[in-house]
Design a protein around this motif. Sequence first.
Motif, PDB file in Angstrom:
ATOM      1  N   ASP A 185      -3.489   0.773  28.954  1.00  0.00           N
ATOM      2  CA  ASP A 185      -3.174  -0.505  29.579  1.00  0.00           C
ATOM      3  C   ASP A 185      -3.989  -1.647  28.983  1.00  0.00           C
ATOM      4  O   ASP A 185      -5.178  -1.497  28.674  1.00  0.00           O
ATOM      5  CB  ASP A 185      -3.443  -0.449  31.085  1.00  0.00           C
ATOM      6  CG  ASP A 185      -2.411   0.397  31.818  1.00  0.00           C
ATOM      7  OD1 ASP A 185      -1.377   0.735  31.197  1.00  0.00           O
ATOM      8  OD2 ASP A 185      -2.637   0.720  32.992  1.00  0.00           O
ATOM      9  N   GLU A 222       3.857  -6.504  34.227  1.00  0.00           N
ATOM     10  CA  GLU A 222       3.811  -5.045  34.184  1.00  0.00           C
ATOM     11  C   GLU A 222       4.137  -4.538  32.779  1.00  0.00           C
ATOM     12  O   GLU A 222       3.485  -3.617  32.269  1.00  0.00           O
ATOM     13  CB  GLU A 222       4.797  -4.473  35.209  1.00  0.00           C
ATOM     14  CG  GLU A 222       4.486  -3.046  35.619  1.00  0.00           C
ATOM     15  CD  GLU A 222       5.231  -2.667  36.889  1.00  0.00           C
ATOM     16  OE1 GLU A 222       4.677  -1.888  37.676  1.00  0.00           O
ATOM     17  OE2 GLU A 222       6.358  -3.152  37.096  1.00  0.00           O
ATOM     18  N   ARG A 237       1.213  -5.301  30.546  1.00  0.00           N
ATOM     19  CA  ARG A 237       0.109  -4.388  30.864  1.00  0.00           C
ATOM     20  C   ARG A 237       0.290  -3.051  30.150  1.00  0.00           C
ATOM     21  O   ARG A 237      -0.671  -2.447  29.674  1.00  0.00           O
ATOM     22  CB  ARG A 237       0.040  -4.169  32.375  1.00  0.00           C
ATOM     23  CG  ARG A 237      -1.084  -3.232  32.819  1.00  0.00           C
ATOM     24  CD  ARG A 237      -1.062  -3.023  34.318  1.00  0.00           C
ATOM     25  NE  ARG A 237      -2.134  -2.132  34.745  1.00  0.00           N
ATOM     26  CZ  ARG A 237      -3.371  -2.512  35.025  1.00  0.00           C
ATOM     27  NH1 ARG A 237      -3.685  -3.793  34.927  1.00  0.00           N
ATOM     28  NH2 ARG A 237      -4.283  -1.655  35.392  1.00  0.00           N
ATOM     29  N   HIS A 238       1.535  -2.600  30.051  1.00  0.00           N
ATOM     30  CA  HIS A 238       1.828  -1.325  29.412  1.00  0.00           C
ATOM     31  C   HIS A 238       2.182  -1.489  27.932  1.00  0.00           C
ATOM     32  O   HIS A 238       2.803  -0.606  27.343  1.00  0.00           O
ATOM     33  CB  HIS A 238       2.965  -0.626  30.150  1.00  0.00           C
ATOM     34  CG  HIS A 238       2.625  -0.264  31.566  1.00  0.00           C
ATOM     35  ND1 HIS A 238       1.483   0.425  31.913  1.00  0.00           N
ATOM     36  CD2 HIS A 238       3.279  -0.514  32.735  1.00  0.00           C
ATOM     37  CE1 HIS A 238       1.437   0.588  33.226  1.00  0.00           C
ATOM     38  NE2 HIS A 238       2.509   0.035  33.747  1.00  0.00           N
TER      39      HIS A 238
END
Length: 578
Positions: free
Chosen positions: A52, A126, A129-130
Amino acid sequence: MAAAPPRAAPVARPAAAGAGKGRESMTTQAKNIVMTEAGRRAWYDAEGRPIDAYIVGIAGGSASGKTSVARAVIKSLPNVPWVAIVSQDSFYNSLTPEQSKLAHSNNFDFDHPDAFDYQIMKECIEDLRHSRAVDIPVYSFVQHQRTADTTYLYGATVILLEGLFVLHDPAIRELLDLKIFVQADSDLMLARRLRRDIAERGRDVNGVLDQYLRYVKPSYDNHVSQTSRHADIIVPGQRNDVAIDVISQHIKRQLNARAMRLRTELSRTPATPRREMKHSPFEALSLTRCSSVEGFGAAQENTMHELGSLPPNVHLLPQKPQLTALLTMMHDASVSGEDFIFTINRLALLVVEAAIAHLPHRPKEITLVSGKQHVGSELAVENICSISILRSGAMLEPSARRAIPALQTGSLLIQSDREGEPKLYTVDLPRFLRARESATQAWVMLLDSQCGTGAAAFMGIRVLLDHGVQEQHILFVVLLASAKGGIHALHRAFPRVKIVVAGIDPDLKKRRIKTPSTVVRAGRRGDDEDASSDVEAEEEEARRLGGVAEGEEQTRVCWSLEPGCGNMGDRYWGSGGK
C-alpha cells in the motif's frame, strides 16, 4: 547506424505550483500535483503483491493553508519519489440545471459536506492506495461542473489528500495513514479567500464576501472545525516549519519500514535449479565439441536437461540451425555495427512471431484467387501493444512493428541503483491502457533484451497489472534469459504470464564493480536491465554516507548472465563497448 530511441514521457505531468492565471487555474487540474523526479523503488513483494501507498489526509477551513502545507511536505521529501497531491475539490458533485443557476448567482452552498461525492473519492483513493492507476475528475470553478477532462495519476508512493471534509467521512478516514488538520485565524482565511477567488476564479468582491458570510463561515463553525477531533496532528496555517519537519520525518520512517529490496531474492528463487553447468554451448570449449550447427542446438537443449526443466510458462524457441546461428552471432564479442543490428533484428522477429502464436485467433473465410472458398485464421485481438523496457527493450520494437504493422507502442524506463535494485523512472503507455475498461481487454507484449534476475520484467509486469491488464494477456518477449533466478521468480509471482525467449544461458553472477563518481541522469545511458544509472541525489547520498569524495571511484552491484552477451543496448545503439 540505427538511432537511439527517445526518452519516455513522465508518468504524469506535474502541475506548476504557482499556475494562477491560466485556464487550468480555473479548474482543479492545477491542484492535483505529481512529482516524479526520482526513481520509484519496488512497491511489491517477491510474490508480486503490491504494498500500500502511504496516504496523508489534510483537512481545514477554506483558505486555511491546506494546499500550502501539502506542498511544503512534498518539498521536505526530496528523495522520496513519486509524491502526489489530490484535491478534494475534484470530487464536487455535478450540479443540476437549477443548482447551477443558484451557483452562478452565489446562492449555492459549496462548503456543506453534502456538496461532495464521497463514493467516487473513496474509489479513487482506494485505487491509489493499492497502486492502481486512476483518472481523477476535473472540476471547473467557473462552470461549477465537472469537465470532460480527467487527470491521470499512477504510481505515487505518498498521496496527500487535501480538502475541507477529508476527515468528515468515516470510510475516507479508514484509508488515511496520517490525519492532519490545518488551523488558521478566521480573518486570515477570509483575506486569503478574497485574494484567491478574485485572482484565480474570476469572482467579484461582493460575491465572495456574501458567500463567505452566508455559507463558508457557518460551515466552518458547524462542520469543518468539528472534524479536527479526528486528526493525529494539528498544524498552524502559517509559520509551521516545525510541524512540517515532524510530518516529513514521520513519513520517511514509515516509508523506510516498507522499503523492499528484491533483486537478490529474485536471483535466489526457491524454484531455481541449484546444480552448476558442466559446460555452456556458447563457450569455446563446447563449440569445439560441436561438429555442426545441429550439434550446437543439441548442446543448448542438453543445457536444459542438466539444469532441470524450465517453468511451464516459459516457451523456449526450438533450437534449430537458423536460431542457433543467430544466437552464436549475438554472443560473439567480435560482432558489432550493422552485423549486430541485423542479427538482433532477425532474432527479434523470430521471437516476436513466436509470441504472436500465443495470441487468440479466430477463423476467417476468404475467397482464393481460383475462386474457391477457404477458412483461414486472423488475430482476434481488439487492442494490442508492445511496451519496451528502456533502453535495450526498444531493440525489439522494429521487429514487433514489422510483424504487426498497426501495433501501438509504449515504454518503461527502469534502471538500477548502486545496490542493483530496480527503479521506475517513467511510464509511457498507449491511451487504451490508461483506461481500466479497455485495459482489461488489451493484450501486451513486454519487450526486453535480457532477463537475469528478472527484476526489470517483474516491475514492468506489475505496472501493467496496476493498470488493469489481465495477467494472462501479458507476453514477456525476451531474447536471452538465465536458466537461474529470473524466469523462475516470474513464474512464481505471475504464473499466467507467458515468457517467450530465444535462448537460455546457464548461469547468473552477482558482481560489485568500480564506477567513477560521475552523475548520470536517468535516460542518458544505454544500460541493460542489470546496469546502473543514478540521479544526482543518489550520488550525493552515497558520498555523504560513504565518505566518498567527488571524483573518487565508487562501486555498484551488477548481475550478469553467463556467458552472456555484454551490454546489448550499447552494442546495438553504438553507444559503448562490446
